[in-house]
Structures are given as C-alpha cells and as structure tokens.
Design a protein around this motif. Structure first.
Motif, PDB file in Angstrom:
ATOM      1  N   LYS A 128      12.407  11.846   7.075  1.00 42.52           N
ATOM      2  CA  LYS A 128      12.873  12.274   5.757  1.00 42.52           C
ATOM      3  C   LYS A 128      11.748  12.445   4.751  1.00 42.52           C
ATOM      4  CE  LYS A 128      17.468  10.152   6.069  1.00 42.52           C
ATOM      5  NZ  LYS A 128      18.400   9.161   5.449  1.00 42.52           N
ATOM      6  N   ASN A 129      10.533  12.082   5.149  1.00 35.47           N
ATOM      7  CA  ASN A 129       9.431  12.029   4.179  1.00 35.47           C
ATOM      8  C   ASN A 129       8.502  13.238   4.267  1.00 35.47           C
ATOM      9  OD1 ASN A 129       8.337  10.671   2.032  1.00 35.47           O
ATOM     10  ND2 ASN A 129       8.054   8.756   3.158  1.00 35.47           N
ATOM     11  N   GLY A 130       8.961  14.313   4.887  1.00 34.48           N
ATOM     12  CA  GLY A 130       8.171  15.533   4.941  1.00 34.48           C
ATOM     13  C   GLY A 130       6.970  15.457   5.854  1.00 34.48           C
ATOM     14  N   VAL A 131       7.056  14.693   6.945  1.00 30.46           N
ATOM     15  CA  VAL A 131       5.920  14.543   7.850  1.00 30.46           C
ATOM     16  C   VAL A 131       5.538  15.894   8.459  1.00 30.46           C
ATOM     17  CG1 VAL A 131       7.393  13.982   9.822  1.00 30.46           C
ATOM     18  CG2 VAL A 131       5.009  13.227   9.796  1.00 30.46           C
ATOM     19  N   LYS A 132       4.212  16.116   8.556  1.00 34.30           N
ATOM     20  CA  LYS A 132       3.703  17.360   9.126  1.00 34.30           C
ATOM     21  C   LYS A 132       3.053  17.132  10.494  1.00 34.30           C
ATOM     22  CE  LYS A 132       2.897  19.894   4.828  1.00 34.30           C
ATOM     23  NZ  LYS A 132       1.908  20.649   4.014  1.00 34.30           N
ATOM     24  N   ILE A 133       2.460  15.965  10.673  1.00 32.03           N
ATOM     25  CA  ILE A 133       1.792  15.633  11.934  1.00 32.03           C
ATOM     26  C   ILE A 133       2.390  14.331  12.465  1.00 32.03           C
ATOM     27  CG2 ILE A 133      -0.397  15.101  13.063  1.00 32.03           C
ATOM     28  CD1 ILE A 133      -1.812  16.660  10.877  1.00 32.03           C
ATOM     29  N   LEU A 134       2.963  14.377  13.651  1.00 36.93           N
ATOM     30  CA  LEU A 134       3.576  13.197  14.255  1.00 36.93           C
ATOM     31  C   LEU A 134       3.054  13.029  15.672  1.00 36.93           C
ATOM     32  CD1 LEU A 134       5.605  10.861  14.245  1.00 36.93           C
ATOM     33  CD2 LEU A 134       7.347  12.472  15.008  1.00 36.93           C
ATOM     34  N   LYS A 135       2.489  11.843  15.965  1.00 36.12           N
ATOM     35  CA  LYS A 135       1.984  11.536  17.294  1.00 36.12           C
ATOM     36  C   LYS A 135       2.525  10.171  17.709  1.00 36.12           C
ATOM     37  CE  LYS A 135      -2.199  14.310  16.729  1.00 36.12           C
ATOM     38  NZ  LYS A 135      -3.676  14.382  16.878  1.00 36.12           N
ATOM     39  N   LEU A 136       3.310  10.171  18.753  1.00 35.43           N
ATOM     40  CA  LEU A 136       3.951   8.949  19.243  1.00 35.43           C
ATOM     41  C   LEU A 136       3.562   8.732  20.697  1.00 35.43           C
ATOM     42  CD1 LEU A 136       5.926   6.595  18.983  1.00 35.43           C
ATOM     43  CD2 LEU A 136       7.792   8.181  19.480  1.00 35.43           C
ATOM     44  N   ARG A 137       2.783   7.688  20.954  1.00 34.63           N
ATOM     45  CA  ARG A 137       2.340   7.341  22.304  1.00 34.63           C
ATOM     46  C   ARG A 137       3.077   6.090  22.758  1.00 34.63           C
ATOM     47  NH1 ARG A 137      -3.528   6.098  22.702  1.00 34.63           N
ATOM     48  NH2 ARG A 137      -3.042   6.164  24.930  1.00 34.63           N
ATOM     49  N   ASN A 138       3.937   6.261  23.719  1.00 31.14           N
ATOM     50  CA  ASN A 138       4.717   5.151  24.243  1.00 31.14           C
ATOM     51  C   ASN A 138       4.157   4.732  25.591  1.00 31.14           C
ATOM     52  OD1 ASN A 138       6.673   3.311  25.009  1.00 31.14           O
ATOM     53  ND2 ASN A 138       8.175   4.881  25.543  1.00 31.14           N
ATOM     54  N   LYS A 139       3.559   3.557  25.656  1.00 33.32           N
ATOM     55  CA  LYS A 139       3.018   3.019  26.902  1.00 33.32           C
ATOM     56  C   LYS A 139       3.952   1.999  27.527  1.00 33.32           C
ATOM     57  CE  LYS A 139      -0.797   5.313  27.206  1.00 33.32           C
ATOM     58  NZ  LYS A 139      -1.006   6.239  28.347  1.00 33.32           N
ATOM     59  N   GLY A 140       5.165   1.868  26.977  1.00 35.25           N
ATOM     60  CA  GLY A 140       6.133   0.926  27.511  1.00 35.25           C
ATOM     61  C   GLY A 140       6.685   1.380  28.851  1.00 35.25           C
ATOM     62  N   SER A 141       7.408   0.499  29.508  1.00 34.60           N
ATOM     63  CA  SER A 141       7.943   0.791  30.835  1.00 34.60           C
ATOM     64  C   SER A 141       9.131   1.737  30.799  1.00 34.60           C
ATOM     65  CB  SER A 141       8.352  -0.519  31.530  1.00 34.60           C
ATOM     66  OG  SER A 141       9.294  -1.232  30.735  1.00 34.60           O
ATOM     67  N   SER A 142       9.796   1.862  29.653  1.00 38.01           N
ATOM     68  CA  SER A 142      10.960   2.740  29.529  1.00 38.01           C
ATOM     69  C   SER A 142      10.688   3.828  28.497  1.00 38.01           C
ATOM     70  CB  SER A 142      12.206   1.939  29.114  1.00 38.01           C
ATOM     71  OG  SER A 142      11.991   1.311  27.862  1.00 38.01           O
ATOM     72  N   ALA A 143      11.237   5.014  28.761  1.00 34.47           N
ATOM     73  CA  ALA A 143      11.045   6.138  27.844  1.00 34.47           C
ATOM     74  C   ALA A 143      11.863   5.937  26.577  1.00 34.47           C
ATOM     75  CB  ALA A 143      11.436   7.438  28.531  1.00 34.47           C
ATOM     76  N   TYR A 144      11.359   6.485  25.485  1.00 34.62           N
ATOM     77  CA  TYR A 144      12.046   6.379  24.197  1.00 34.62           C
ATOM     78  C   TYR A 144      12.794   7.678  23.924  1.00 34.62           C
ATOM     79  CZ  TYR A 144      12.705   6.413  19.131  1.00 34.62           C
ATOM     80  OH  TYR A 144      13.237   6.511  17.870  1.00 34.62           O
ATOM     81  N   GLU A 145      14.089   7.581  23.690  1.00 33.23           N
ATOM     82  CA  GLU A 145      14.876   8.777  23.383  1.00 33.23           C
ATOM     83  C   GLU A 145      14.761   9.102  21.897  1.00 33.23           C
ATOM     84  OE1 GLU A 145      19.400  10.626  23.788  1.00 33.23           O
ATOM     85  OE2 GLU A 145      18.854   8.778  24.860  1.00 33.23           O
ATOM     86  N   ILE A 146      14.221  10.263  21.629  1.00 26.27           N
ATOM     87  CA  ILE A 146      14.013  10.699  20.247  1.00 26.27           C
ATOM     88  C   ILE A 146      15.367  10.888  19.574  1.00 26.27           C
ATOM     89  CG2 ILE A 146      13.035  12.499  18.778  1.00 26.27           C
ATOM     90  CD1 ILE A 146      10.936  10.854  20.219  1.00 26.27           C
ATOM     91  N   PRO A 147      15.596  10.287  18.392  1.00 28.11           N
ATOM     92  CA  PRO A 147      16.898  10.384  17.713  1.00 28.11           C
ATOM     93  C   PRO A 147      17.203  11.809  17.249  1.00 28.11           C
ATOM     94  CG  PRO A 147      15.274   9.319  16.305  1.00 28.11           C
ATOM     95  CD  PRO A 147      14.632   9.445  17.642  1.00 28.11           C
ATOM     96  N   SER A 148      18.465  12.102  17.077  1.00 25.49           N
ATOM     97  CA  SER A 148      18.907  13.463  16.763  1.00 25.49           C
ATOM     98  C   SER A 148      18.383  13.961  15.426  1.00 25.49           C
ATOM     99  CB  SER A 148      20.444  13.523  16.767  1.00 25.49           C
ATOM    100  OG  SER A 148      20.974  12.598  15.828  1.00 25.49           O
ATOM    101  N   TYR A 149      18.258  13.058  14.433  1.00 25.72           N
ATOM    102  CA  TYR A 149      17.809  13.518  13.113  1.00 25.72           C
ATOM    103  C   TYR A 149      16.367  14.003  13.124  1.00 25.72           C
ATOM    104  CZ  TYR A 149      16.474   8.544  13.152  1.00 25.72           C
ATOM    105  OH  TYR A 149      15.978   7.311  13.496  1.00 25.72           O
ATOM    106  N   PHE A 150      15.616  13.628  14.161  1.00 26.01           N
ATOM    107  CA  PHE A 150      14.233  14.070  14.249  1.00 26.01           C
ATOM    108  C   PHE A 150      14.133  15.587  14.386  1.00 26.01           C
ATOM    109  CE2 PHE A 150      11.017  15.451  17.328  1.00 26.01           C
ATOM    110  CZ  PHE A 150       9.856  15.175  16.623  1.00 26.01           C
ATOM    111  N   PHE A 151      15.126  16.207  15.009  1.00 24.28           N
ATOM    112  CA  PHE A 151      15.079  17.638  15.281  1.00 24.28           C
ATOM    113  C   PHE A 151      15.305  18.485  14.027  1.00 24.28           C
ATOM    114  CE2 PHE A 151      16.050  15.543  19.243  1.00 24.28           C
ATOM    115  CZ  PHE A 151      15.237  16.197  20.149  1.00 24.28           C
ATOM    116  N   SER A 152      15.418  17.840  12.894  1.00 28.15           N
ATOM    117  CA  SER A 152      15.546  18.572  11.628  1.00 28.15           C
ATOM    118  C   SER A 152      14.291  18.454  10.773  1.00 28.15           C
ATOM    119  CB  SER A 152      16.762  18.055  10.838  1.00 28.15           C
ATOM    120  OG  SER A 152      17.954  18.277  11.560  1.00 28.15           O
ATOM    121  N   CYS A 153      13.181  18.038  11.379  1.00 28.99           N
ATOM    122  CA  CYS A 153      11.912  17.920  10.628  1.00 28.99           C
ATOM    123  C   CYS A 153      11.314  19.314  10.447  1.00 28.99           C
ATOM    124  CB  CYS A 153      10.932  17.015  11.370  1.00 28.99           C
ATOM    125  SG  CYS A 153      11.430  15.299  11.459  1.00 28.99           S
TER     126      CYS A 153
END
Length: 434
Positions: A128-153
């Motif tokens: 919601k904060n107008g992000v322009k650059i997003l980098k998410l590195r997940n090294k955990g054992s399970s994948a992270y499901e990106i939430p639906s509201y993210f697709f409106s950035c």
C-alpha cells in the motif's frame, strides 16, 4: 592570534558540522548506502540527525542485517529469536514517515518468518506504500504464497522473488510499470502477466512458466530473456522475440520438441549476447539453409556455451552459430566433464572427422578476439582449438581454463602443437589456468 585570523579560520569551516549542512537529497543518499542498522544508529549523532533516518525510502533487511542481528542475541531459542526479529522489523516499519520505494527482505532458512501474522502485515504495508522495487529471498524449507493484494502494486518497477508461489486472483489491478522481473524457484499456478512495459525477464528453476504466454505475443518489449532450467519451453514464444538483445536459455532435460535454427535466427535480428547449454544445442536442427545462408546475426558479439558434450549435433550447431555471426568477439565454451569422459569411441571419431573436414574458407570469424575453453582438453578440443587458431585473424587471447591435465609432458605436447599455427605464434596468447 589576531581577530582577522580567527575570522578566517571560522570562514573556512573549522568547527562546523559540514555533514549536517549537506543538501537533503545528499543526506538521503548517504543513509541509503549505509546498512540499515548503521542508518538507524545515526539518530544518536545529534539532535539534527535524530529524525533523519525515519525518512528512509529504501529498506534492506538482507542477510547481512540478520547475521548482525542474530549475533547480538544471547539466546539460541528459535521462538525467542523470531519474536525479537518480528519486533525490530515491525518497529522500523511503524517508525518510518515517508513512502517505502525499495524493500528487500531475506528470510533465513532457520527463521520461518513468513509463517507469522506480523510478516503478512509487512507485505500489506509495503504493497500500500507505493513500493517500486521489491526483492524477497526466501531460504526457508517451504515456499511463500504471495498474497492476492500484492498483484495490485501498480507502481512496482523491479521485482525479484525466490522460493515463492504466484497464484494471482481472477480480478486484480495488475502490473503496469514493471520493467524487470527475476523469479528463482517460483511456481506460477495460473495465467498471469507482468504488464506490457516488461523488458527484462529472468526465470530460473521455475514451474508453470507456460502461464506467462501472454508475454510472448507480438508487440512485447522484452529485450533480455533468461530461461534457465524451467522445464519444457514453448518454441512458439520465439516467434515474437524480435526485440531480444540478450538471450540465456538452458534446459533441465532433453526437449521433446525441436526448433529450426534457421527460424530461430530470423526471429532474433537484434541479439548481441547469447548463452545456451548443451541440451538446447541438441534441440536445434541445423538445416542446409543455415549452413549456406548469408549471415544474419549481424549484432551478435558474445557467445557462451555451457555443459557441452562430445556430440556431433552440438558441435555442428556451435560452428554454425560462429559462422553466421561475423561480428563475434568473445566465445566461451564450458565442457561437461562428467558426460564427456564416458563418450563412445565411435561418436568421438565422428566429431573428429567432422572438425577435420570443416572447410576454413567457409569458417572465418574475422573479429573473434578472445576464446575461453573451460574443462578437459583432449583430442576433440584440440582439433576445435586448431580450427579457431587457423581461421581467426583477429584472435588475441585463448584461455584454457581448468584443463584437467596432470601430465606436464602432455600439456607441453599440446602447447607445442598449438604453437605450430601462425595465429598462435604471431598474436594469440595461449594461457593455461588451473
């Protein structure tokens, strides 16, 4: 000391806080370059610096941040560590006053932060904060499901995701400003698009890339395309790659379909950097039209080839690519030593005969300056090197990397044989690098 001298000293800035008096945009740049922990600690410098860091627009919770943070903790209890990390990161996000334009987050393998409600609030706040650059590195054992509201950035321009799941909703605001996307170990569950402005697309070890088919239609703006070990590739995508300048393509298994090299060349008139692996070369069909056609890859200058085997089709396609690239300057060849040592004698003989029968008059890379061959040097490689030395008038350097030759007499024999060629003795510098 006279009063004039004291005045002169004062005018020169002695005793003044020059850093605090710098322009605001310069101070912001200094804070942005500092690790986040150090940027926050500037609040203790003086009253003037107390609130400067809260205007940060770039947040980097990277691996260095977590290494420093965890090293300060006396407890090794995972729940306590996670609780402290969540508290600190949430506190930073709540304290900031301005928009967050760049957000980088690293999830350590031993701290599954994405399983906690606070993490969900972070992503929602960033979205919601107008992000322009997003980098998410997940090294955990399970994948992270990106939430639906993210697709409106809608303001997002650069995106990098690692070990995530993209499951876009049927209706979303969509991306309209994305320029660069890099996905590593990401699963795409349904059809989606990163917008029409996308120019750089990196896909590495991803599943479901067939759902990105909309990006490979006419009038797309992709200039850099990298698909590395992502399963089956739709060759029809390359019917719409006229704007591609950099192509990196590697398969994790042999392709079920083949692609006509002649057609592929026609669909990439602007390419100047090409990276292919051995399995891709096996899936390219070299017809007579390619071997006899006029040169068309006029802009291609760099070729890098990985995991090559002693395979006749691969060698034919390698020479074909060089032949139709008159402005080629750099060639890198990495040999798959594991498969190379188990090659059948009959195949090795076929490859040798093909290289020895290749007509130099049809094989003249006039602008080739540097060649690097990474891996074991045997009879086939030696014949290939001879061909390059004898037909590359501009060759300046040939590097033999990790040649796996323990016998110095054999190395000397190969070097002596190479030096027989005019190009090797006149200008080309042959370097053995172990």
């Amino acid at each position: 000391m006279s009063s004039d001298a004291k005045t002169e000293q004062f005018d020169c800035g002695i005793g003044t806080d020059r850093i605090s008096n710098l322009p605001g945009n310069l101070i912001d740049h200094i804070l942005k370059c500092l690790p986040l922990r150090d940027a926050v600690r500037t609040s203790t410098l003086s009253k003037a610096w107390r609130d400067k860091w809260v205007m940060l627009t770039c947040l980097r919770f990277d691996d260095d941040f977590f290494i420093q943070l965890l090293s300060k903790m006396t407890t090794k209890d995972e729940e306590t560590q996670i609780s402290e990390v969540l508290r600190i990161v949430s506190g930073v996000l709540l304290t900031l006053n301005g928009p967050i334009l760049e957000f980088r987050l690293f999830i350590p393998d031993d701290l599954p932060l994405h399983k906690y409600p606070a993490f969900i609030h972070w992503i929602r706040n960033i979205s919601k904060n107008g992000v322009k650059i997003l980098k998410l590195r997940n090294k955990g054992s399970s994948a992270y499901e990106i939430p639906s509201y993210f697709f409106s950035c809608s303001k997002l321009t650069h995106l990098k995701l690692e070990s995530c799941i993209l499951n876009p909703p049927l209706k979303s605001g969509g991306f309209c400003n994305l320029i660069r996307v890099k996905l590593v170990n990401v699963t795409i569950t349904t059809a989606m698009s990163f917008g029409t402005q996308l120019s750089e697309l990196y896909l590495e070890c991803c599943a479901g890339i067939e759902h990105l088919g909309d990006h490979f239609k006419y009038k797309n703006n992709i200039t850099l395309l990298s698909i590395w070990s992502c399963g089956e590739v739709e060759w029809k995508w390359f019917e719409c790659t006229q704007k591609v300048e950099n192509l990196c393509l590697a398969f994790n298994e042999e392709a079920k379909q083949t692609m006509d090299l002649d057609k592929l060349v026609d669909e990439m008139p602007n390419i100047h950097t090409l990276q292919l692996d051995g399995l891709v070369l096996k899936s390219l069909e070299t017809g007579a039209a390619v071997m006899q056609r006029p040169t068309t890859m006029e802009k291609l200058k760099d070729i890098s080839l990985y995991d090559l085997e002693c395979d006749l089709l691969q060698i034919q396609n390698v020479l074909c690519l060089i032949r139709i690239s008159p402005k080629l300057r750099y060639l890198y060849v990495h040999l798959n030593s594991g498969n190379y040592t188990n090659v059948a004698p009959s195949m090795e003989l076929k490859v040798l005969q093909f290289l020895q029968s290749t007509h130099l008059i049809d094989f003249i890379p006039n602008q080739l300056e540097t060649v690097e061959i990474d891996g074991m040097v045997g009879s086939v490689e030696l014949e290939f090197i001879k061909l390059l030395l004898a037909s590359s008038p501009s060759l300046r350097c040939m590097n033999l990397l990790n040649p796996s030759i323990d016998d110095f007499e054999q190395a000397f024999r190969i070097s002596r044989e190479l030096m027989r060629f005019p190009r090797a003795s006149a200008a080309a510098q042959i370097i053995w690098l172990n």
